[in-house]
Design an enzyme around this catalytic site. Structure first.
Site, short mmCIF file in Angstrom:
data_model
loop_
_atom_site.label_atom_id
_atom_site.label_comp_id
_atom_site.label_asym_id
_atom_site.label_seq_id
_atom_site.Cartn_x
_atom_site.Cartn_y
_atom_site.Cartn_z
N GLY A 163 2.44 4.23 -0.69
CA GLY A 163 3.71 3.65 -1.10
C GLY A 163 3.56 2.25 -1.69
O GLY A 163 2.46 1.84 -2.08
N ARG A 188 3.44 -0.75 -0.44
CA ARG A 188 2.43 -1.64 0.16
C ARG A 188 1.04 -1.20 -0.27
O ARG A 188 0.18 -2.04 -0.58
CB ARG A 188 2.54 -1.66 1.69
CG ARG A 188 1.65 -2.73 2.32
CD ARG A 188 1.74 -2.75 3.84
NE ARG A 188 1.10 -3.94 4.39
CZ ARG A 188 -0.18 -4.04 4.71
NH1 ARG A 188 -0.99 -3.01 4.51
NH2 ARG A 188 -0.66 -5.15 5.24
N CYS A 189 0.79 0.10 -0.28
CA CYS A 189 -0.53 0.61 -0.68
C CYS A 189 -0.89 0.19 -2.11
O CYS A 189 -2.07 0.01 -2.43
CB CYS A 189 -0.55 2.13 -0.61
SG CYS A 189 -0.49 2.81 1.06
N MET A 190 0.11 0.06 -2.98
CA MET A 190 -0.15 -0.20 -4.39
C MET A 190 -0.33 -1.67 -4.72
O MET A 190 -0.41 -2.03 -5.90
CB MET A 190 0.99 0.38 -5.24
CG MET A 190 1.06 1.89 -5.23
SD MET A 190 2.24 2.57 -6.43
CE MET A 190 3.80 1.98 -5.76
#
Length: 410
Positions: free
Chosen positions: A396, A398-400
């Site tokens: 999501g 945060r991951c990106m």
């Protein structure tokens, strides 16, 4: 005082100032059904729509006065500054696990491109069909049914959170758990060593990519200036957490404790930030399934002692978080609410993977409408971004993102 163009992350929620992203590129179009599992994808995304969604995400951050840096651009600029491009190429080829005697002419082929195109090739993957036929000397290169790549594509690169993470004024350059992702942190290492924005600074490396045990940025959360929370997960080893704690305690005097949270080792819970993120001073999103019916979760407090590390096991996760934050209570906002079906569905689509851009202000995927409504009811300002294709990679907002600088909390 924050160093100009330096690194500064002392919380998860301080005003986000500078962030590193990777726009999805042609590496995604080198995924085929046969290699989905090895490249860590469950489906093949539609690149054109994926890029549209990522551009929307970037604009959402820029509209909030966040400086957005692109990994691919910085890597190409850093390569121009590097005194020995062949050295970087050799290291990248060596770690590809597909190389043999072909390495020399693959390196020569890549050296024929300018830095921008070379970085693009290294990220998108190098197919055997790209090498001129006259250069092919080995049986496996000539056969049509053999493995098609000299260099595997790196389709997970748009998840810039994992290869490295800033803690305070330093960084972990991570040893990735999955072979498909191990080369990713080489780009971060290149940028920090050679890009003019960073190369003149003495940036502490808390944990390097040569470490023996895996550590990934999705498991690293900065609760406050004194406390780091690390997930022991499918992709981060407990021994890596212990080594990180020792490094921080010896070289980062402001860090007083490292918390290690034990989460289930499953595909859907691959990192701590897929089940737990911070959204405000004492508010968090959480996937309820990581706790037992009593709301317990194994958490270990690592602190410095005269004899090395002192480790204190606890089960009362919510109470521990409140204690280290110095507040009476914390609010855990359940991803998907109380319905187990909705909760499981929205967690799979990264409903708990929020990116805080300021205290009480987050970016989320629009598809997780139940979780987003719950966040708003809890007083959180929510920016929704489109997510039909981005979410197929199991990550999501945060991951990106790899936050570079945040404002310090008052």
């Amino acid at each position: 005082m924050e160093m100009e163009n330096g690194l500064n992350i002392t919380s998860e929620i301080g005003k986000l100032q500078t962030v590193l992203v990777k726009r999805p590129g042609s590496e995604l179009e080198n995924i085929t059904p046969e290699y989905l599992e090895s490249l860590l994808f469950d489906d093949i995304p539609y690149l054109k729509m994926m890029q549209k969604e990522h551009d929307f995400f970037v604009k959402t951050m820029q509209d909030s006065n966040i400086e957005v840096l692109y990994l691919e651009k910085l890597a190409a600029e850093a390569l121009k500054e590097a005194s020995n491009k062949e050295n970087f190429l050799t290291k990248m080829i060596k770690e590809s696990n597909q190389m043999d005697e072909s390495a020399l002419y693959v390196r020569d082929y890549l050296m024929s491109f300018d830095e921008e195109e070379m970085i693009k090739k290294l990220m998108s993957g190098l197919k055997k069909s790209e090498i001129p036929e006259r250069k092919k000397k080995h049986l496996n290169e000539m056969m049509d049914e053999q493995y098609p790549f000299f260099l595997d594509p790196l389709p997970n690169l748009y998840f810039t959170r994992d290869p490295a993470a800033v803690i305070g004024s330093g960084v972990t350059i991570n040893k990735m758990f999955q072979p498909a992702r191990r080369r990713e942190s080489l780009f971060i290492e290149l940028i920090l060593k050679h890009h003019p924005r960073f190369s003149s600074q003495e940036i502490p490396i808390w944990s390097g990519r040569e470490e023996p045990f895996p550590l990934e940025g999705g498991d690293e959360l900065i609760l406050n200036e004194e406390t780091v929370l690390v997930g022991v997960s499918e992709r981060t080893d407990a021994r890596a957490v212990e080594r990180l704690a020792e490094s921080l305690f010896s070289r980062a005097p402001k860090i007083k404790r490292v918390l290690a949270a034990e989460i289930p080792e499953t595909r859907s819970f691959m990192h701590l930030d897929t089940v737990f993120t911070m959204v405000n001073f004492a508010q968090f999103t959480i996937h309820p399934a990581i706790q037992n019916q009593q709301g317990e979760l194994n958490v270990y407090i690592l602190e410095k002692s005269e004899n090395g590390l002192e480790i204190t096991p606890r089960r009362d996760f919510k109470r521990v978080i409140a204690e280290v934050l110095g507040v009476p209570e914390v609010d855990f906002i359940p991803c998907g609410g109380e319905d187990v079906i909705v909760s499981a569905r929205e967690q799979w689509n990264d409903g708990a993977n929020t990116l805080a851009i300021a205290p009480g202000e987050v970016i989320t995927y629009d598809r997780n409408h139940v979780s987003n409504d719950l966040l708003r009811k809890a007083g959180i300002k929510v920016h929704e971004v489109i997510s039909s294709e981005l979410s197929r990679g199991r990550g999501g907002p945060r991951c990106m993102t790899m936050p570079i600088t945040r404002g310090n909390l008052k």
